[in-house]
Design a protein around this motif. Structure first.
Motif, mmCIF file in Angstrom:
data_model
loop_
_atom_site.group_PDB
_atom_site.id
_atom_site.type_symbol
_atom_site.label_atom_id
_atom_site.label_comp_id
_atom_site.label_asym_id
_atom_site.label_seq_id
_atom_site.Cartn_x
_atom_site.Cartn_y
_atom_site.Cartn_z
ATOM 1 N N GLY A 23 0.825 -1.214 0.000
ATOM 2 C CA GLY A 23 0.000 0.000 0.000
ATOM 3 C C GLY A 23 0.852 1.254 0.000
ATOM 4 O O GLY A 23 2.082 1.184 0.096
ATOM 5 N N HIS A 24 0.195 2.383 -0.094
ATOM 6 C CA HIS A 24 0.883 3.674 -0.136
ATOM 7 C C HIS A 24 1.524 3.984 1.222
ATOM 8 O O HIS A 24 1.043 3.525 2.260
ATOM 9 N N GLY A 28 -0.914 2.863 6.627
ATOM 10 C CA GLY A 28 -1.078 2.138 7.888
ATOM 11 C C GLY A 28 -0.602 0.686 7.834
ATOM 12 O O GLY A 28 -1.031 -0.118 8.657
ATOM 13 N N LYS A 29 0.305 0.377 6.916
ATOM 14 C CA LYS A 29 0.803 -1.006 6.775
ATOM 15 C C LYS A 29 1.462 -1.499 8.063
ATOM 16 O O LYS A 29 1.165 -2.569 8.571
ATOM 17 N N ASN A 138 -8.469 1.264 5.556
ATOM 18 C CA ASN A 138 -7.993 1.558 6.913
ATOM 19 C C ASN A 138 -8.336 2.972 7.404
ATOM 20 O O ASN A 138 -8.695 3.835 6.620
ATOM 21 N N LYS A 139 -8.173 3.159 8.681
ATOM 22 C CA LYS A 139 -8.390 4.436 9.381
ATOM 23 C C LYS A 139 -9.858 4.819 9.445
ATOM 24 O O LYS A 139 -10.197 6.009 9.420
ATOM 25 N N SER A 206 -9.583 -0.416 11.376
ATOM 26 C CA SER A 206 -8.828 0.615 12.057
ATOM 27 C C SER A 206 -7.644 -0.069 12.709
ATOM 28 O O SER A 206 -7.821 -0.935 13.570
ATOM 29 N N ALA A 207 -6.450 0.303 12.273
ATOM 30 C CA ALA A 207 -5.258 -0.297 12.875
ATOM 31 C C ALA A 207 -4.998 0.350 14.225
ATOM 32 O O ALA A 207 -4.178 -0.105 15.005
ATOM 33 N N GLU A 208 -5.729 1.443 14.494
ATOM 34 C CA GLU A 208 -5.579 2.169 15.756
ATOM 35 C C GLU A 208 -6.395 1.487 16.860
ATOM 36 O O GLU A 208 -5.877 1.186 17.920
#
Ligand code: GDP
Length: 337
Positions: A23-24, A28-29, A138-139, A206-208
């Motif tokens: 991913g960019h 969030g990788k 993500n996010k 959400s990786a958070e």
């Protein structure tokens, strides 16, 4: 490392799928990988997770504990091996070998940004190497007013959101689906996807705070093995790729390898492709796994090449010739990049 009891039922024995994260930058990788390693796990050892090399092995039982999966629901694979993609030499210099050892990729897209330059580059690479993927959108916790539901399955988390959040989610999702379409891919949120073989799954995450991460893990260990059963069939023929060559302060030069299929056993003689020719030497390890190998002469080993196992009675010369062929191929691939 391998416990036969992990294999469900009496069906064909499968190995762990190998997964990489693309991913960019800033999508969030790294954070997602941390989340996959850590969510709900008190201690890594307790969860049975091993992360001794640039790959993380998650046993199926660890994944079951972290999801709503009932005890009687079978997981056909013994676990999941996630390659820590971003930093690996074999991915930056020899992407083709690195990617071709993966059974599936997770393409991380920032929901607030949509598809970005490196996302599109990743898609191009995946298409070139014919690797299937899942989108981690993500996010989601960045959506204005998002109510945090730590580690919850995404459908549950979405139900708890206000109408404003739901509608913002919807239009951002639609925008991303359109962008994928513009790049030639049909995508749909996995919970509405009835054609999972043809239409790429999107998992909002959400990786958070961990929402959607259980869904992503379940797709990898439940849906994927049904789609690529043959590819995941456990086979005694060894398939092994050198991921990284490292200097270790106590062990000297070591190579980290990914055992894609087969078993490495103590006493096995192995050949490693080196910048100066071919090499040898191991305890039983069953695929798919990440393994660190210690031996003399490894400082010349080349990331991205195969590790070849010579069994008693095998023709050593033939194996060395195969290694030499790989060395030539690796050198020409490196030149191209
Ligand atoms: P990478 O470059 O793709 O590996 O991205 P990172 O994992 O380093 O993440 C970039 C930034 O975004 C970091 O500050 C992370 O803390 C943040 N981040 C990543 N995933 C999430 C997420 O799901 N929610 C929020 N709020 N921040 C995130």
């Amino acid at each position: 490392i391998f416990d036969p009891q992990d294999v469900a039922g009496d069906e064909k024995e499968l190995r762990a799928p190998i997964c990489c994260i693309l991913g960019h930058v800033d999508a969030g990788k790294t954070k997602l990988l941390d989340c996959i390693r850590g969510t709900n796990v008190q201690g890594r050892e307790a969860g049975g997770i091993t992360q001794q090399i640039g790959a993380t092995y998650l046993p199926a039982e660890n994944i079951r504990d972290r999801t709503s999966l009932k005890a009687e629901t079978a997981i056909k694979v013994p676990g999941l091996l996630v390659i820590d993609t971003p930093g690996h030499e074999s991915f930056s210099k020899m992407r083709s070998r690195g990617l071709s050892m993966c059974d599936i990729a997770v393409v991380v897209v920032d929901i607030t940004k949509g598809l970005e330059k490196q996302t599109v580059e990743s898609l191009h690479l995946l298409r070139c190497h014919n690797v299937s993927f899942i989108v981690a959108l993500n996010k989601v916790d960045r959506l204005y007013g998002w109510k945090e539901c730590t580690n919850a399955p995404i459908v549950e988390a979405l139900k708890k959101q206000s109408d404003d959040v739901k509608s913002e989610y919807k239009w951002r999702l639609t925008k991303v689906v359109t962008e994928f379409k513009e790049n030639g891919f049909n995508t749909a949120p996995y919970y509405e996807n009835n054609k999972k073989k043809k239409v790429v799954n999107i998992v909002p995450t959400s990786a958070e705070s961990g929402e959607g991460v259980p869904d992503l893990l379940l797709l990898l260990v439940r849906w994927l093995p049904d789609i690529i059963t043959d590819k995941l069939a456990y086979d005694d023929t060894i398939e092994c790729t050198v991921l990284e060559v490292n200097e270790h302060k106590d062990l000297g030069t070591t190579v980290d390898v990914v055992l894609i299929n087969g078993v490495l056993r103590q006493g096995d003689q192995v050949i490693v492709c080196t910048k100066q020719g071919a090499y040898k030497h191991h305890k039983e390890v069953r695929a798919a796994q990440g393994v660190k190998i210690v031996a003399r002469g490894l400082q010349y080993a080349m990331a991205g090449t195969s590790l070849i196992v010579v069994k008693p009675g095998d023709d050593l010369r033939q194996a060395e010739a195969a290694a030499m062929q790989e060395i030539d191929m690796a050198i020409s691939t490196t030149d191209e990049n």
